[in-house]
Each structure stands twice: as structure tokens, then as C-alpha cells.
Design an enzyme around this catalytic site. Structure first.
Site, PDB file in Angstrom:
ATOM      1  N   HIS A 170       0.835  -1.219   0.000  1.00 40.14           N
ATOM      2  CA  HIS A 170       0.000   0.000   0.000  1.00 40.14           C
ATOM      3  C   HIS A 170       0.860   1.256   0.000  1.00 40.14           C
ATOM      4  O   HIS A 170       0.458   2.295   0.499  1.00 40.14           O
ATOM      5  CB  HIS A 170      -0.934   0.044   1.220  1.00 40.14           C
ATOM      6  CG  HIS A 170      -1.674  -1.225   1.461  1.00 40.14           C
ATOM      7  ND1 HIS A 170      -2.908  -1.492   0.927  1.00 40.14           N
ATOM      8  CD2 HIS A 170      -1.317  -2.335   2.155  1.00 40.14           C
ATOM      9  CE1 HIS A 170      -3.305  -2.700   1.297  1.00 40.14           C
ATOM     10  NE2 HIS A 170      -2.351  -3.235   2.032  1.00 40.14           N
ATOM     11  N   SER A 212      16.306  20.615 -17.234  1.00 33.67           N
ATOM     12  CA  SER A 212      15.159  21.494 -17.435  1.00 33.67           C
ATOM     13  C   SER A 212      15.650  22.746 -18.143  1.00 33.67           C
ATOM     14  O   SER A 212      16.768  23.207 -17.899  1.00 33.67           O
ATOM     15  CB  SER A 212      14.560  21.862 -16.077  1.00 33.67           C
ATOM     16  OG  SER A 212      13.878  23.102 -16.163  1.00 33.67           O
ATOM     17  N   LYS A 268      17.639  20.819 -12.017  1.00 36.16           N
ATOM     18  CA  LYS A 268      16.879  19.608 -12.315  1.00 36.16           C
ATOM     19  C   LYS A 268      17.700  18.527 -13.019  1.00 36.16           C
ATOM     20  O   LYS A 268      18.437  18.794 -13.952  1.00 36.16           O
ATOM     21  CB  LYS A 268      15.658  19.944 -13.184  1.00 36.16           C
ATOM     22  CG  LYS A 268      14.588  20.761 -12.494  1.00 36.16           C
ATOM     23  CD  LYS A 268      14.001  20.092 -11.255  1.00 36.16           C
ATOM     24  CE  LYS A 268      13.138  18.900 -11.582  1.00 36.16           C
ATOM     25  NZ  LYS A 268      11.910  19.286 -12.300  1.00 36.16           N
ATOM     26  N   GLU A 314      10.386   7.891 -17.312  1.00 43.77           N
ATOM     27  CA  GLU A 314       9.034   8.419 -17.554  1.00 43.77           C
ATOM     28  C   GLU A 314       8.527   7.995 -18.929  1.00 43.77           C
ATOM     29  O   GLU A 314       7.370   7.623 -19.100  1.00 43.77           O
ATOM     30  CB  GLU A 314       9.033   9.946 -17.455  1.00 43.77           C
ATOM     31  CG  GLU A 314       9.289  10.460 -16.038  1.00 43.77           C
ATOM     32  CD  GLU A 314       9.598  11.946 -16.068  1.00 43.77           C
ATOM     33  OE1 GLU A 314       8.651  12.740 -16.064  1.00 43.77           O
ATOM     34  OE2 GLU A 314      10.789  12.308 -16.114  1.00 43.77           O
TER      35      GLU A 314
END
Ligand code: ARG
Length: 459
Positions: free
Chosen positions: A158, A279, A285, A292
């Protein structure tokens, strides 16, 4: 010759340009050219053996087909929509070179059994390529097992901290999943590896062909027993699309996990910078775009399966032109999964566990609570009682802001008269891990056995 050889003398008008553009498949089925040529050479050899063409004609056809293959490889064959597909491009090029001899190649063959055969040959190679990549990925995870052998990680259920496990337990988990994918691929391959050539359009042929000979030359395991069935069969495409979807699901779940692990919040893993992006505005970043995109591209692979399922639903026998639409989703699934695997391998090899960061928070989340409960069971306390009791101890520890091993003897006693400091021998994540017993658990000895088993298997 520009008109498609498939247009016989029956037509009184040439094809409308709009239909040409609508129906062409050369823009995607050019991928089949090697397999088409291989199938045609096997077919022509069989025709010669059966006396349907001369040996000399076969020799000319084989030479010309190899030249055409070379030409396509060099990018020298212009693709023309009026020739519809790769099969017609190659046949037209052959006829251009050989005239009437070239016109004999399509004896006892239809594009329906040809395209089925080409696709099976192509998919068989694709399956072998994906399997090799999956094995490489398994080896990448296995290579981490020694490197990360002593690292303890929280296992989650969970998305809440559950129990401690060894890092190799995680790596072996992925090896198991990809092993099942490989088994599914091998099983699917058996049904791919069936020869449809000789089914012709749908009913077979009156000509004395030898289907066994063609199948043997092409490395097929057997010859399809029903011409109606094989010329309409795309089960093997759907099955492959499903197996690829499962692989994409496994890759996507892993990608998601490592994206989370690479956040400041988790700080479990550092991804190799060659596979991260920056970025355009935020200079700090380091984004996990490869992971992704692996997660994102899985959507297309799942969608391709859906497309194929709907495509064949309710098709009457036998070949229908709808079946041409099987190729873009199949090609896309193979190429997408292949690309994801090619990037997953170096990421798995190059990522670094953030050992200090992981260790510094391992005492958070009461990962040893279940081990403590089982320790009490061994001392004779009924499971439900022990479960409740340890819950009370956790609440007590939460209250005092300490971990279970830091509860005082009197706090333990206050929960139950049988409890004393001796239970600390199973507390703490390291001792909790050592206390596991069962086969398949994260006990260091069990994990070592599994690592050795995989080392032997993946050698
Ligand atoms: N390009 C077609 C396909 O991929 C070839 C088969 C065409 N057959 C036919 N009877 N028109 O399915």
C-alpha cells in the site's frame, strides 16, 4: 511497369489515386523485405524441385532476388504507393529484371499466404531479439546482487513501509518477472513458427507443391494443416502483442518505482546522468525522462493489443483486407519494447543505491514489527494476541518517538507480563532480515541460494 501486378485483365479502369494512397502498406511493411525475399527464394526452390519452373529459372530468380535485397538495403528502391506493398514492390522489380521468368514466381502462391509467412518469419526474429534483450536485462539485475548484497531496503505494501528486505531480493524479483515474460515468448514462438505458405488464397492449390520442403528451408517447425485457418490466422500476432504488453507493464512498474526512488523524498537511488535530462528553466533539475518515457510508451503497447483484439473481432473467413492493419500495431509494440529494453539495461547497470540515505531512515516505519510478532508466536503467544500486543508496542513507541528496540524493559512489561528485553534479539532491520526462514523469503542464505541459481541459469 507501374501498374500493380495484382490488377488482372478484368479491370476496365485504373486505380483511383485516392484508393492508392488509402490502401498502400509499403510505408510500413517495407520492414518485411528480408523475410519476403527469404520466403520467395524457398518458394522458388520448391517450385523448381517440383518441376513447376526450370532449375535455370530458379537460379535466375534467386540471383535477382538477392540483388533486389541489396538494392533495398542500400535505400535504392523507391517506394511507390501504386505498388501497394513490399510483396508487390519486390515482385515488380523481379519482373522488370527477368520478364517472363519473374512472372512465374507467384505460381501456387497468394499474397495472403505470403504475407502470413513473411510476418511469421519477421516476428520469429523479433521474438528472438526481445528474448536476448530480456536476458541481458536479467543479467544486469543479477550483476547488482553482489554489488548491493548487504543493503537492506524497506519493502512496501500500500506504498507504506512493510518489512525489511535485502536489495538483491528486489533485483531477483525483477529477474523472476522477466523470466515469465521469456517463457511466454518461447511459448508464443511455437505458434508463430508454423508455415502457412501453400495455403495460397484460402483453399490451397491444384499444383503439385511440396509444403514440407518450403517449411523446412524456412526453419518452420510444422506446416499449417488448414488453408482457411492459416490464411486468416492472426492469433500469433495477438499473442505476441499480449506478451509484449506484459513486458511493457513490467518495465512500466519498474520505471515508476525507480522514478519514486530517485526523488529527494525517497533518495534511494541515483540514476546514471547519461540517461537523465535537464530542465530549460530550472538549473538544478536532473529528470528521469528515460523512465518516464518507458512508463509512458507502455500506454501505446497496451493500446496496440486492444487495437489488434478489435481488428480481428467478427471477421468472416478467410483473408480480409482488414488484416493489413495488423502490422502497424505489431511493429510498434516490438520496436517500442525493444527501445525500452535497450535503455533499461544500462540504467539498471549504472544506477547507484544511496546507501547512507537508505540506512539513515531504516529504523523509521517499524519494519521489524512483524518479525517481533512472529517471535512472540514462537514463544507460545497466539497469533491474534501477539498481533494486538505488538500493535500496542508500536503505538507506545510512536508516542515516545522511538523505535521498538528502544522501548524500556518496564514499557515492555507494562504491555504484557511475559515481555522482557530478550525480544530485542529480533529487533532492528538487520536482525529481522536474518530471522526470515521460509523458502522465497529475504533471509540472506535463501537469497544467496537464489542468486546462485540464477547465476547458473543465466550463464
Ligand atoms: N499488404 C497486404 C496485407 O498486408 C497484402 C495482402 C493483400 N492481399 C489481397 N488479397 N489483397 O495484408
Amino acid at each position: 511497369m507501374t501498374a500493380s501486378p495484382s490488377r488482372s485483365g478484368v479491370f476496365s479502369a485504373s486505380t483511383d489515386k485516392r484508393l492508392e494512397a488509402f490502401s498502400e502498406s509499403i510505408s510500413f511493411d517495407y520492414r518485411l523485405y528480408r523475410h519476403d525475399i527469404r520466403g520467395s527464394i524457398a518458394h522458388a526452390r520448391m517450385l523448381a524441385k517440383q518441376g513447376l519452373i526450370e532449375e535455370q529459372e530458379f537460379a535466375q530468380i534467386e540471383t535477382a532476388l538477392r540483388e533486389i535485397e541489396h538494392e533495398i538495403e542500400q535505400g535504392k528502391m523507391p517506394f511507390r504507393p501504386e505498388l501497394e506493398d513490399i510483396h508487390m514492390h519486390i515482385e515488380s522489380a523481379l519482373i522488370e529484371r527477368l520478364g517472363d521468368v519473374g512472372r512465374k514466381l507467384h505460381t501456387a502462391r497468394s499474397r495472403n499466404d505470403q504475407v502470413n509467412t513473411d510476418l511469421r518469419l519477421w516476428l520469429r526474429d523479433a521474438i528472438d531479439g526481445i528474448d536476448a534483450l530480456l536476458q541481458e536485462l536479467q543479467r544486469a539485475f543479477l550483476s547488482r546482487c553482489d554489488r548491493d548484497g548487504d543493503v537492506i531496503l524497506p519493502a512496501y505494501t500500500h506504498m507504506q513501509r512493510a518489512q525489511p528486505v535485502l536489495a538483491p531480493h528486489y533485483w531477483l524479483c525483477y529477474i523472476e518477472k522477466y523470466q515469465r515474460d521469456r517463457e511466454r515468448l518461447a511459448d508464443c514462438r511455437r505458434r508463430v513458427n508454423v508455415c502457412g505458405l501453400g495455403a495460397a488464397a484460402c483453399a490451397g492449390t491444384t499444383l503439385p507443391i511440396d509444403r514440407e520442403a518450403t517449411a523446412r528451408e524456412l526453419g518452420f517447425e510444422r506446416v499449417a494443416a488448414n488453408s482457411l485457418d492459416v490464411s486468416s490466422d492472426r492469433d500469433f500476432v495477438l499473442e505476441a502483442a499480449f506478451v509484449l504488453a506484459m513486458i511493457a507493464e513490467h518495465l512500466s512498474g519498474w520505471a515508476e518505482e525507480w522514478i519514486l526512488w530517485s526523488t529527494v523524498e525517497f533518495n534511494f537511488i541515483k540514476l546514471p546522468h547519461q540517461f537523465c535530462t535537464g530542465s530549460s528553466i530550472m538549473p538544478q533539475k536532473i529528470n528521469p525522462d528515460t523512465l518516464e518515457l518507458t512508463r509512458g510508451k507502455s500506454a501505446r503497447v497496451l493500446g496496440n493489443l486492444q487495437t489488434l483484439m478489435v481488428l480481428v473481432k467478427g471477421l468472416p473467413l478467410a483473408y480480409n483486407r482488414d488484416l493489413q492493419e495488423d502490422k502497424p500495431p505489431l511493429f510498434d509494440s516490438v520496436e517500442t519494447v525493444r527501445a525500452c529494453l535497450e535503455l533499461a539495461i544500462p540504467i539498471v547497470e549504472g544506477a547507484e543505491l544511496q546507501r547512507d540515505s537508505i540506512a539513515s531512515r531504516l529504523d523509521k516505519g517499524y519494519l521489524d514489527a512483524t518479525t517481533l510478532m512472529e517471535h512472540l508466536i514462537l514463544k507460545g503467544i497466539p497469533q491474534r494476541t501477539a498481533h494486538h500486543l505488538v500493535g500496542k508496542l508500536v503505538a507506545m513507541a510512536q508516542e515516545s518517538g522511538v523505535c521498538l528496540s528502544e522501548l524500556t524493559d518496564s514499557q515492555l512489561k507494562s504491555a504484557h507480563s511475559d515481555l522482557d528485553g530478550s525480544l530485542r534479539e529480533v529487533l532492528g532491520t538487520e536482525q529481522a532480515v536474518k530471522a526470515y526462514q521460509s523458502y522465497g523469503s529475504s533471509n540472506p542464505e535463501r537469497v544467496r541460494e537464489q542468486v546462485n541459481r540464477w547465476r547458473e541459469q543465466l550463464q
